[in-house]
Motif scaffolding. Structure first.
Motif, PDB file in Angstrom:
ATOM      1  N   PHE A 244       0.850  -1.193   0.000  1.00  0.00           N
ATOM      2  CA  PHE A 244       0.000   0.000   0.000  1.00  0.00           C
ATOM      3  C   PHE A 244       0.889   1.248   0.000  1.00  0.00           C
ATOM      4  N   GLY A 245       1.885   1.239   0.884  1.00  0.00           N
ATOM      5  CA  GLY A 245       2.803   2.379   0.997  1.00  0.00           C
ATOM      6  C   GLY A 245       3.529   2.652  -0.308  1.00  0.00           C
ATOM      7  N   GLU A 246       3.969   1.593  -0.972  1.00  0.00           N
ATOM      8  CA  GLU A 246       4.688   1.766  -2.238  1.00  0.00           C
ATOM      9  C   GLU A 246       3.796   2.363  -3.319  1.00  0.00           C
ATOM     10  N   SER A 247       2.484   2.153  -3.195  1.00  0.00           N
ATOM     11  CA  SER A 247       1.577   2.635  -4.236  1.00  0.00           C
ATOM     12  C   SER A 247       1.215   4.114  -4.062  1.00  0.00           C
ATOM     13  N   VAL A 248       1.646   4.707  -2.948  1.00  0.00           N
ATOM     14  CA  VAL A 248       1.282   6.106  -2.683  1.00  0.00           C
ATOM     15  C   VAL A 248       1.904   7.050  -3.723  1.00  0.00           C
TER      16      VAL A 248
ATOM     17  N   LEU B 142      -7.638   5.994 -10.626  1.00  0.00           N
ATOM     18  CA  LEU B 142      -8.538   6.112 -11.764  1.00  0.00           C
ATOM     19  C   LEU B 142      -9.512   7.275 -11.593  1.00  0.00           C
ATOM     20  N   GLY B 143      -9.391   7.969 -10.459  1.00  0.00           N
ATOM     21  CA  GLY B 143     -10.278   9.103 -10.234  1.00  0.00           C
ATOM     22  C   GLY B 143     -11.584   8.698  -9.569  1.00  0.00           C
ATOM     23  N   SER B 144     -11.723   7.415  -9.250  1.00  0.00           N
ATOM     24  CA  SER B 144     -12.917   6.987  -8.517  1.00  0.00           C
ATOM     25  C   SER B 144     -12.503   6.485  -7.132  1.00  0.00           C
ATOM     26  N   PHE B 145     -13.308   5.639  -6.525  1.00  0.00           N
ATOM     27  CA  PHE B 145     -13.024   5.199  -5.169  1.00  0.00           C
ATOM     28  C   PHE B 145     -12.981   3.676  -5.076  1.00  0.00           C
ATOM     29  N   THR B 146     -12.111   3.190  -4.198  1.00  0.00           N
ATOM     30  CA  THR B 146     -12.072   1.771  -3.878  1.00  0.00           C
ATOM     31  C   THR B 146     -12.649   1.618  -2.479  1.00  0.00           C
ATOM     32  N   ASP B 222      -3.315  -2.469  -4.766  1.00  0.00           N
ATOM     33  CA  ASP B 222      -4.496  -2.408  -5.631  1.00  0.00           C
ATOM     34  C   ASP B 222      -5.592  -1.502  -5.095  1.00  0.00           C
ATOM     35  N   ILE B 223      -5.488  -1.105  -3.815  1.00  0.00           N
ATOM     36  CA  ILE B 223      -6.489  -0.199  -3.245  1.00  0.00           C
ATOM     37  C   ILE B 223      -6.382   1.164  -3.927  1.00  0.00           C
ATOM     38  N   VAL B 228      -9.956  -3.027  -8.286  1.00  0.00           N
ATOM     39  CA  VAL B 228     -11.333  -3.524  -8.102  1.00  0.00           C
ATOM     40  C   VAL B 228     -12.164  -2.441  -7.418  1.00  0.00           C
ATOM     41  N   ASN B 229     -13.473  -2.634  -7.445  1.00  0.00           N
ATOM     42  CA  ASN B 229     -14.355  -1.673  -6.775  1.00  0.00           C
ATOM     43  C   ASN B 229     -14.439  -1.919  -5.280  1.00  0.00           C
ATOM     44  N   VAL B 230     -14.470  -3.203  -4.912  1.00  0.00           N
ATOM     45  CA  VAL B 230     -14.636  -3.562  -3.503  1.00  0.00           C
ATOM     46  C   VAL B 230     -13.486  -4.483  -3.078  1.00  0.00           C
TER      47      VAL B 230
END
Lengths: 342, 342
Positions: A244-248, B142-146, B222-223, B228-230
């Motif tokens: 998660f941290g790496e994706s920031v 992507l400009g939306s929310f997870t 991936d968050i 993914v959406n959820v």
């Protein structure tokens, strides 16, 4: 046990590890050697391919630096199977060099699971260590680093394992980050002792009974806040936070691009902002950290990202050298004995 | 079951919830009401204190909006004890209003554990739901929310609970975020089915057998990537990621301050960068999201940060209203039955 610091340190580097191997691996290793020359370099991998990279990039790599390993463990290979069936792979041969005391450290940007398995099975574990652990360093608000153990070596850990991670993490933080009496926090869902899950409740008891500088529960925010020096958790949680941290950084870059798509003023602001942001975020760049160390195995084992650049490889080698110079491995055994009980 | 959308929605707001209560809570609630007026507002808390805030801020709050609750559950109170002993607290009375159908929703920035416990015990669970779940929304590249379920309602979840979270998360994503066929990913330590822990292995089986749009394992990155959406996980992991994520803004601000301490040029760059960065990071601001919904209880329950500003309270109320308008609660029961098996 590697503790003979009179002889020159020998570092074996997996030439076939990274996604862009052997190019990135060989160039990174060569750069580290030309800069520091304070260690002997072994390049483990396909001899012809290594020599090809050397010739294409005008690197003066003598043939006796190369340990030929004709097989390659792929990122898609199942670690345990690969270790058994690909005996001539760079990862198996690299780990064996440490086992046979022909090298003091092995560094690879290859298949993480295979590196973990090979290091554990071939080098063996330090007496008293139930499970090896991977440490990740997160930059924190205070301008230093928060170390997280376990960052993904194993899942479904037992309380005793977390106690061991804490002891090794403490030594690592002391020796490599120079913190005199590292504080240890148990990652949980609240600061209060009553907050947590079955694993943290049981681990809390062990940590309280230990000689470690244990301050109790910490929360997700305390990693970047720098509330403690060492954060301990199960590898499932640690791995997820690490990724998660790496994706920031990627997230912020994407968001800044979106802002730049706005007005001309926004575009200009983003252009100017880039430099400042790059500086602010530079500590988050995993390439600077030089991979993650696998602690608890009987030798120095550094695992890097598949996407490692030559710079990342270079920093992994420097980290290995530092661990050798500071005799970290031999200190773990003592720490496990000494810290684990009051 | 709340499904009578002919009558006007009644939203009960905990006036004693936030750290700066009743000021922030009352002002936020009043702002929401004056802006939209499409719901009836009940303010639950100490009558005198609420009227004092109203008078000091020139808010036209009729007395019949106020449901007097002389007791207050503190942030430091143990949830289960507090619910039992403080029967006249704003949280117990607020949850009871929903139970008694005097309100359609209850919104509080108070003690999270107490809100969870009160909502679950007083409102009761939706048939088929073993454990309620808290959903957190993370902005993505992507400009939306997870959406992440569970973000901390409970720990040591069983596979069946994660299946329920997935079903409720799917409905929530569909109704509130307008995604036609939300994809569900199981948070793990690798994309491959072979990567995970005991919980994910067992949950993976259930999810594969369900009718959900399940795509398999996802990773920590991936968050924010929006793969993914959820995203479904145990509340221990979800809570830690949520708090880690919230700490990113503070971390960046601190780092930017450090950069600004450098050269004059750096200082100017940071000054100019601030606006762009603020825009880029605005989606990360939890105040915009209006708290987190507690799904699986028999009523609308929205839980906010203790540090909620009036704006955060306002957005929590809007989220409650949206859930009411879209009849989300009554859709959960169907979803649990419908999605859970093939």
């Amino acid at each position: 046990m590697i503790s003979n610091n009179n002889k020159k340190c020998v570092i074996a580097v997996d030439a076939m590890g990274s996604d862009n191997s052997p190019h990135n691996d060989v160039i990174g290793a060569y750069n580290a050697w030309t800069k520091f020359k304070s260690f002997e370099l072994l390049l483990v991998g396909d001899k012809n391919e290594i020599l090809k990279v050397a010739s294409q990039n005008n690197l003066n790599i003598p043939e006796d630096w190369i340990v030929h390993a004709p097989e390659k463990i792929l990122m898609s290979d199942t670690p345990t199977t690969a270790i058994k069936t690909k005996k001539n792979s760079s990862i198996v041969i690299g780990a064996s060099l440490v086992k046979e005391k022909k090298a003091d450290a092995f560094v690879s940007a290859g298949n993480t699971g295979a590196m973990l398995t090979a290091s554990t099975l071939i080098m063996g574990r330090i007496p008293g260590v139930g499970r090896p652990t991977i440490g990740a360093s997160f930059p924190n608000q205070l301008g230093s680093f928060t170390l997280v153990f376990d960052a993904g070596a194993s899942v479904d850990s037992k309380p005793q394992h977390l106690l061991e991670y804490s002891a090794m993490g403490t030594i690592f933080c002391k020796e490599i980050y120079g913190v005199a009496n590292p504080s240890v926090g148990l990652l949980s869902v609240g600061e209060e002792e009553s907050k947590g899950n079955e694993l943290t409740f049981a681990t809390n008891k062990l940590l309280k009974e230990s000689k470690l500088n244990y301050i109790g529960n910490v929360e997700g925010r305390d990693i970047l806040n720098g509330a403690v020096n060492v954060v301990v958790c199960d590898g499932f949680v640690g791995n997820i936070i690490l990724k998660f941290g790496e994706s920031v950084i990627g997230f912020l870059k994407a968001k800044m691009r979106t802002v730049a798509e706005g007005s001309l003023l926004d575009k200009i602001k983003v252009l100017i902002a880039k430099g400042a942001l790059r500086k602010a975020l530079s500590d988050l760049d995993y390439q600077k950290h030089g991979g993650v160390p696998l602690l608890g195995v009987n030798g120095i084992s550094i695992i890097g990202h598949g996407s490692s650049t030559p710079l990342a490889i270079e920093n992994m080698i420097l980290r290995a050298k530092e661990m050798y110079d500071k005799n970290v491995i031999s200190k773990f055994e003592e720490a496990i004995k000494d810290y684990a009980v009051k």
